[in-house]
Design a protein around this motif. Structure first.
Motif, PDB file in Angstrom:
ATOM      1  N   ALA A   7       4.648 -74.327 -24.387  1.00 27.40           N
ATOM      2  CA  ALA A   7       3.416 -74.108 -25.148  1.00 27.40           C
ATOM      3  C   ALA A   7       3.142 -72.610 -25.150  1.00 27.40           C
ATOM      4  O   ALA A   7       3.064 -71.981 -24.100  1.00 27.40           O
ATOM      5  CB  ALA A   7       2.263 -74.864 -24.502  1.00 27.40           C
ATOM      6  N   ILE A   8       3.002 -72.045 -26.340  1.00 30.11           N
ATOM      7  CA  ILE A   8       2.743 -70.614 -26.492  1.00 30.11           C
ATOM      8  C   ILE A   8       1.279 -70.446 -26.899  1.00 30.11           C
ATOM      9  O   ILE A   8       0.875 -70.894 -27.979  1.00 30.11           O
ATOM     10  CB  ILE A   8       3.671 -69.981 -27.553  1.00 30.11           C
ATOM     11  CG1 ILE A   8       5.139 -70.276 -27.227  1.00 30.11           C
ATOM     12  CG2 ILE A   8       3.399 -68.489 -27.684  1.00 30.11           C
ATOM     13  CD1 ILE A   8       5.637 -69.702 -25.914  1.00 30.11           C
ATOM     14  N   LEU A  27      -2.437 -78.455 -26.283  1.00 31.59           N
ATOM     15  CA  LEU A  27      -1.130 -77.854 -26.529  1.00 31.59           C
ATOM     16  C   LEU A  27      -0.167 -78.150 -25.369  1.00 31.59           C
ATOM     17  O   LEU A  27       0.994 -78.485 -25.593  1.00 31.59           O
ATOM     18  CB  LEU A  27      -1.274 -76.346 -26.736  1.00 31.59           C
ATOM     19  CG  LEU A  27      -0.070 -75.594 -27.271  1.00 31.59           C
ATOM     20  CD1 LEU A  27       0.357 -76.128 -28.635  1.00 31.59           C
ATOM     21  CD2 LEU A  27      -0.373 -74.112 -27.355  1.00 31.59           C
ATOM     22  N   LYS A  28      -0.645 -78.068 -24.127  1.00 27.79           N
ATOM     23  CA  LYS A  28       0.193 -78.377 -22.971  1.00 27.79           C
ATOM     24  C   LYS A  28       0.643 -79.834 -22.997  1.00 27.79           C
ATOM     25  O   LYS A  28       1.807 -80.133 -22.732  1.00 27.79           O
ATOM     26  CB  LYS A  28      -0.579 -78.124 -21.672  1.00 27.79           C
ATOM     27  CG  LYS A  28      -0.718 -76.685 -21.306  1.00 27.79           C
ATOM     28  CD  LYS A  28      -1.385 -76.601 -19.937  1.00 27.79           C
ATOM     29  CE  LYS A  28      -2.393 -75.491 -19.921  1.00 27.79           C
ATOM     30  NZ  LYS A  28      -3.183 -75.419 -18.706  1.00 27.79           N
ATOM     31  N   VAL A  29      -0.276 -80.739 -23.306  1.00 31.43           N
ATOM     32  CA  VAL A  29       0.058 -82.170 -23.371  1.00 31.43           C
ATOM     33  C   VAL A  29       1.073 -82.416 -24.488  1.00 31.43           C
ATOM     34  O   VAL A  29       2.038 -83.166 -24.310  1.00 31.43           O
ATOM     35  CB  VAL A  29      -1.209 -83.027 -23.560  1.00 31.43           C
ATOM     36  CG1 VAL A  29      -0.867 -84.460 -23.918  1.00 31.43           C
ATOM     37  CG2 VAL A  29      -2.071 -82.973 -22.306  1.00 31.43           C
ATOM     38  N   ALA A  30       0.880 -81.767 -25.635  1.00 37.62           N
ATOM     39  CA  ALA A  30       1.812 -81.931 -26.752  1.00 37.62           C
ATOM     40  C   ALA A  30       3.205 -81.437 -26.371  1.00 37.62           C
ATOM     41  O   ALA A  30       4.213 -82.065 -26.711  1.00 37.62           O
ATOM     42  CB  ALA A  30       1.295 -81.192 -27.983  1.00 37.62           C
ATOM     43  N   ALA A  31       3.290 -80.324 -25.648  1.00 31.52           N
ATOM     44  CA  ALA A  31       4.586 -79.790 -25.217  1.00 31.52           C
ATOM     45  C   ALA A  31       5.269 -80.772 -24.261  1.00 31.52           C
ATOM     46  O   ALA A  31       6.466 -81.057 -24.397  1.00 31.52           O
ATOM     47  CB  ALA A  31       4.407 -78.433 -24.552  1.00 31.52           C
ATOM     48  N   ASP A  32       4.507 -81.292 -23.309  1.00 29.34           N
ATOM     49  CA  ASP A  32       5.078 -82.255 -22.360  1.00 29.34           C
ATOM     50  C   ASP A  32       5.539 -83.525 -23.068  1.00 29.34           C
ATOM     51  O   ASP A  32       6.620 -84.046 -22.785  1.00 29.34           O
ATOM     52  CB  ASP A  32       4.064 -82.612 -21.278  1.00 29.34           C
ATOM     53  CG  ASP A  32       3.782 -81.453 -20.331  1.00 29.34           C
ATOM     54  OD1 ASP A  32       4.576 -80.486 -20.305  1.00 29.34           O
ATOM     55  OD2 ASP A  32       2.753 -81.518 -19.616  1.00 29.34           O
ATOM     56  N   VAL A  54      12.369 -75.116 -27.277  1.00 21.06           N
ATOM     57  CA  VAL A  54      11.444 -75.224 -28.403  1.00 21.06           C
ATOM     58  C   VAL A  54      10.110 -74.622 -27.988  1.00 21.06           C
ATOM     59  O   VAL A  54       9.610 -74.913 -26.903  1.00 21.06           O
ATOM     60  CB  VAL A  54      11.241 -76.705 -28.815  1.00 21.06           C
ATOM     61  CG1 VAL A  54      10.273 -76.819 -29.974  1.00 21.06           C
ATOM     62  CG2 VAL A  54      12.572 -77.361 -29.158  1.00 21.06           C
ATOM     63  N   TYR A  55       9.563 -73.764 -28.852  1.00 22.85           N
ATOM     64  CA  TYR A  55       8.202 -73.257 -28.653  1.00 22.85           C
ATOM     65  C   TYR A  55       7.272 -74.045 -29.561  1.00 22.85           C
ATOM     66  O   TYR A  55       7.628 -74.315 -30.719  1.00 22.85           O
ATOM     67  CB  TYR A  55       8.104 -71.790 -29.056  1.00 22.85           C
ATOM     68  CG  TYR A  55       8.730 -70.791 -28.127  1.00 22.85           C
ATOM     69  CD1 TYR A  55       9.325 -71.157 -26.923  1.00 22.85           C
ATOM     70  CD2 TYR A  55       8.728 -69.444 -28.450  1.00 22.85           C
ATOM     71  CE1 TYR A  55       9.895 -70.213 -26.091  1.00 22.85           C
ATOM     72  CE2 TYR A  55       9.289 -68.500 -27.622  1.00 22.85           C
ATOM     73  CZ  TYR A  55       9.872 -68.888 -26.442  1.00 22.85           C
ATOM     74  OH  TYR A  55      10.433 -67.945 -25.617  1.00 22.85           O
ATOM     75  N   ARG A  65       2.544 -75.966 -34.626  1.00 27.58           N
ATOM     76  CA  ARG A  65       3.785 -75.477 -35.237  1.00 27.58           C
ATOM     77  C   ARG A  65       4.854 -75.412 -34.161  1.00 27.58           C
ATOM     78  O   ARG A  65       4.565 -75.361 -32.976  1.00 27.58           O
ATOM     79  CB  ARG A  65       3.564 -74.122 -35.884  1.00 27.58           C
ATOM     80  CG  ARG A  65       3.143 -73.032 -34.929  1.00 27.58           C
ATOM     81  CD  ARG A  65       2.836 -71.745 -35.641  1.00 27.58           C
ATOM     82  NE  ARG A  65       2.354 -70.742 -34.691  1.00 27.58           N
ATOM     83  CZ  ARG A  65       2.079 -69.512 -35.027  1.00 27.58           C
ATOM     84  NH1 ARG A  65       2.224 -69.109 -36.278  1.00 27.58           N
ATOM     85  NH2 ARG A  65       1.659 -68.664 -34.123  1.00 27.58           N
ATOM     86  N   TRP A  66       6.108 -75.434 -34.603  1.00 29.67           N
ATOM     87  CA  TRP A  66       7.249 -75.457 -33.678  1.00 29.67           C
ATOM     88  C   TRP A  66       8.350 -74.546 -34.177  1.00 29.67           C
ATOM     89  O   TRP A  66       8.427 -74.241 -35.367  1.00 29.67           O
ATOM     90  CB  TRP A  66       7.804 -76.882 -33.544  1.00 29.67           C
ATOM     91  CG  TRP A  66       8.408 -77.369 -34.838  1.00 29.67           C
ATOM     92  CD1 TRP A  66       7.747 -77.955 -35.879  1.00 29.67           C
ATOM     93  CD2 TRP A  66       9.768 -77.236 -35.248  1.00 29.67           C
ATOM     94  NE1 TRP A  66       8.622 -78.218 -36.902  1.00 29.67           N
ATOM     95  CE2 TRP A  66       9.858 -77.798 -36.545  1.00 29.67           C
ATOM     96  CE3 TRP A  66      10.904 -76.724 -34.647  1.00 29.67           C
ATOM     97  CZ2 TRP A  66      11.065 -77.825 -37.255  1.00 29.67           C
ATOM     98  CZ3 TRP A  66      12.098 -76.766 -35.352  1.00 29.67           C
ATOM     99  CH2 TRP A  66      12.166 -77.319 -36.640  1.00 29.67           C
ATOM    100  N   ARG A  67       9.196 -74.129 -33.237  1.00 29.82           N
ATOM    101  CA  ARG A  67      10.435 -73.424 -33.595  1.00 29.82           C
ATOM    102  C   ARG A  67      11.414 -73.524 -32.435  1.00 29.82           C
ATOM    103  O   ARG A  67      11.028 -73.566 -31.279  1.00 29.82           O
ATOM    104  CB  ARG A  67      10.198 -71.982 -33.982  1.00 29.82           C
ATOM    105  CG  ARG A  67       9.864 -71.066 -32.837  1.00 29.82           C
ATOM    106  CD  ARG A  67       9.761 -69.633 -33.314  1.00 29.82           C
ATOM    107  NE  ARG A  67       9.335 -68.790 -32.204  1.00 29.82           N
ATOM    108  CZ  ARG A  67       8.896 -67.571 -32.349  1.00 29.82           C
ATOM    109  NH1 ARG A  67       8.796 -67.048 -33.543  1.00 29.82           N
ATOM    110  NH2 ARG A  67       8.549 -66.861 -31.298  1.00 29.82           N
TER     111      ARG A  67
END
Length: 104
Positions: A7-8, A27-32, A54-55, A65-67
């Motif tokens: 998560a950025i 954002l942290k939960v989405a990354a996990d 992935v960020y 957004r992702w990359r």
């Protein structure tokens, strides 16, 4: 393949503000969730020493957004794109999609 989702935090809100805390936690939960649930199948792809990084972040309109930030096969990029698209995330537009490509 080792899957890492980071998560950025690049948002304009102050982290001590209650909305900022909520957005950062989301954002942290989405990354996990992206790493542990949605991209879990990628752990069986390729060699154990291969990496997928992935960020995820928010765009200026607070849309996720992702990359992918490392060099991966085209099939992996397409799979991540489908998964993130299904989640409603948008592709993180930069001058160079994979910022570490060609830096060998």
């Amino acid at each position: 393949m080792t899957v890492t989702v980071l998560a950025i935090f690049e948002t304009d809100f102050r982290p001590d503000h209650s909305l900022g805390k909520i957005m950062n936690e989301r954002l942290k939960v989405a990354a996990d969730d992206l790493r542990d649930i949605h991209l879990q199948a990628m752990e069986a792809v390729g060699q154990r020493s291969d990496d997928l990084v992935v960020y995820i972040s928010y765009n200026p309109k607070y849309k996720m957004r992702w990359r992918i930030v490392n060099d991966v096969p085209e099939e992996v990029e397409q799979y991540v794109g489908r998964v993130c698209g299904d989640l409603g995330y948008i592709q993180w537009k930069t001058a160079v999609m994979n910022i570490f490509k060609g830096n060998e």
